[in-house]
Motif scaffolding. Structure first.
Motif, PDB file in Angstrom:
ATOM      1  N   ILE A  56       0.840  -1.203   0.000  1.00 46.68           N
ATOM      2  CA  ILE A  56       0.000   0.000   0.000  1.00 46.68           C
ATOM      3  C   ILE A  56       0.873   1.250   0.000  1.00 46.68           C
ATOM      4  CG2 ILE A  56      -1.574   1.381   1.408  1.00 46.68           C
ATOM      5  CD1 ILE A  56      -3.039  -0.781   0.037  1.00 46.68           C
ATOM      6  N   ARG A  57       1.951   1.188   0.752  1.00 48.27           N
ATOM      7  CA  ARG A  57       2.869   2.333   0.809  1.00 48.27           C
ATOM      8  C   ARG A  57       3.472   2.603  -0.566  1.00 48.27           C
ATOM      9  NH1 ARG A  57       7.834   3.156   5.139  1.00 48.27           N
ATOM     10  NH2 ARG A  57       8.530   5.195   4.370  1.00 48.27           N
ATOM     11  N   ILE A  58       3.938   1.532  -1.238  1.00 42.66           N
ATOM     12  CA  ILE A  58       4.503   1.685  -2.572  1.00 42.66           C
ATOM     13  C   ILE A  58       3.470   2.279  -3.532  1.00 42.66           C
ATOM     14  CG2 ILE A  58       5.380   0.457  -4.586  1.00 42.66           C
ATOM     15  CD1 ILE A  58       6.634  -1.576  -2.699  1.00 42.66           C
ATOM     16  N   ALA A  59       2.289   1.664  -3.575  1.00 45.11           N
ATOM     17  CA  ALA A  59       1.255   2.085  -4.524  1.00 45.11           C
ATOM     18  C   ALA A  59       0.785   3.509  -4.246  1.00 45.11           C
ATOM     19  CB  ALA A  59       0.075   1.120  -4.471  1.00 45.11           C
ATOM     20  N   SER A  60       0.642   3.869  -2.988  1.00 51.17           N
ATOM     21  CA  SER A  60       0.167   5.209  -2.635  1.00 51.17           C
ATOM     22  C   SER A  60       1.142   6.280  -3.110  1.00 51.17           C
ATOM     23  CB  SER A  60      -0.032   5.323  -1.123  1.00 51.17           C
ATOM     24  OG  SER A  60      -1.003   4.413  -0.668  1.00 51.17           O
TER      25      SER A  60
END
Length: 298
Positions: A56-60
Motif C-alpha cells: 500500500i505504501r509503494i502504490a500510494s
C-alpha cells in the motif's frame, strides 16, 4: 519467485482500488500496480514484516506522483474532466460505504483536493488506515497528516451532501429520468430533476458535449431535450441501445452503439427521489475499459 508473486496477487485488487480512487483513471491505476510489482519484486522481503502495508505504501506514493502530474494535464482538458467509469462487482455494489467511496460524485469531489489531502482521505476514510501508518507511508509527521485528513474530510463533507437513498429508489429515479429524457418531454424531465441539479458532460473535445457544467433544472432539461434526437459519436438515436448496470458502485446507464459503448450516465439522487447530479462520460478514450469489461472489486 512463486511466493513473491502470490503475495502480490493477493493484494493486487486492493492496490488498484487505492490507485483508482486517487487517480480516477484506469490506465494510470494499472500502471501504478505494475510499477508496484516491479518495486516489490526487487525488495529484500525478509525485511518486510507486513507485506500488505508495504505494498500500500509503494502504490500510494506511486499514485501520488502520478496525481501531481495529472492535475497539471487536466488544467488544459477540453470541457469538464470526469473520472473513467468502471463496472463494479457485486461486492462493491452491496457495500454502501465502498460504493459511495467510488461513486462518480465522490470522485469528482476528490478532484478538488490537493494530492496529499486526497491520499490521506482515501487511505484513512475509505480503507481505514490509522494516521500514524499513513504518516509513515507518505513520509510526513503524524500531526501534519491528521491536519490534512481533517481538512480533506471537512472539504468533502461540505461538497458531497449525503442522501439516504436506497439502491432501488436510485434505480427507479434513474429510470424515470432516462425515460423522460428519451421521450423529449420537458415537463416530465423537469419533474424528475431537483431544482438545483447540475450536469457534467465529458467529451474531452473528441465528441459533442457541453464545455461547461450546466446548473438548474430548466437549463439542464432544455439541453437534454435538445440533444435527445441528435446523432452522437456518429450513431443515430435509432441505433442506440440503453442498458442498466452498476457503474462506480451505483445504478447507471450505458448507451451502446453498434461498435460498443458511446456514453455512460450516472446520477445522484436526493431524499425526494429527484436527480440532483448527472455525470455523462462520452470521451471514447475513457470508455475503453468499459468496452473491455474491466471491473472494480473491493
Amino acid at each position: 519467485m512463486v511466493r513473491i508473486f502470490d503475495v502480490f496477487e493477493e493484494h493486487r485488487s486492493l492496490l488498484f482500488a487505492v490507485a483508482y480512487r486517487m487517480l480516477g483513471t484506469v490506465a494510470d491505476s494499472e500502471d501504478v500496480v505494475q510499477d508496484a510489482w516491479l518495486k516489490w519484486s526487487a525488495v529484500d522481503r525478509p525485511e518486510v514484516a507486513e507485506p500488505k502495508a508495504y505494498l500500500i505504501r509503494i502504490a500510494s506514493n506511486l499514485a501520488l506522483d502520478r496525481l501531481r502530474s495529472a492535475q497539471v494535464r487536466r488544467e488544459s482538458y477540453v470541457g469538464p474532466w470526469l473520472p473513467e467509469p468502471l463496472l463494479t462487482s457485486p461486492d462493491v455494489a452491496e457495500d454502501a460505504e465502498m460504493a459511495e467511496s467510488v461513486s462518480m460524485a465522490m470522485l469528482v469531489v476528490l478532484e478538488t483536493l490537493t494530492p496529499l489531502e486526497r491520499a490521506v482521505f482515501v487511505l484513512h476514510e475509505v480503507f481505514g488506515f490509522p494516521f500514524g501508518e499513513i504518516a509513515q507511508t507518505l513520509d510526513r509527521s503524524e500531526t501534519s497528516v491528521r491536519q490534512l485528513g481533517h481538512r480533506a474530510r471537512e472539504h468533502v463533507q461540505a461538497r458531497r451532501p449525503r442522501f439516504e437513498t436506497g439502491r432501488e429508489q436510485r434505480r427507479e429515479a434513474t429510470d424515470r429520468f432516462i425515460a423522460a429524457a428519451l421521450g423529449g418531454d420537458l415537463n416530465q424531465l423537469m419533474a424528475a430533476l431537483a431544482p438545483e441539479v447540475t450536469l457534467w458532460t465529458d467529451g474531452g473535445g473528441k465528441v459533442r458535449a457541453a464545455l461547461r457544467t450546466i446548473s438548474g433544472a430548466d437549463k439542464v432539461a432544455r439541453w437534454l431535450v435538445a440533444v435527445s434526437d441528435q446523432a452522437h459519436a456518429g450513431v443515430e438515436p435509432r441505433d442506440m441501445r440503453f442498458r442498466r448496470t452498476d457503474l462506480n458502485g451505483l445504478p447507471g446507464i450505458v448507451i451502446d452503439g453498434p461498435a460498443g459503448p458511446i456514453t455512460t450516465i450516472t446520477t445522484d439522487i436526493d431524499d425526494l427521489g429527484r436527480v440532483i447530479a448527472i455525470h455523462m462520460v462520452a470521451n471514447p478514450d475513457k470508455l475503453r475499459p468499459l468496452a473491455e469489461g474491466r471491473e472494480l472489486h473491493l
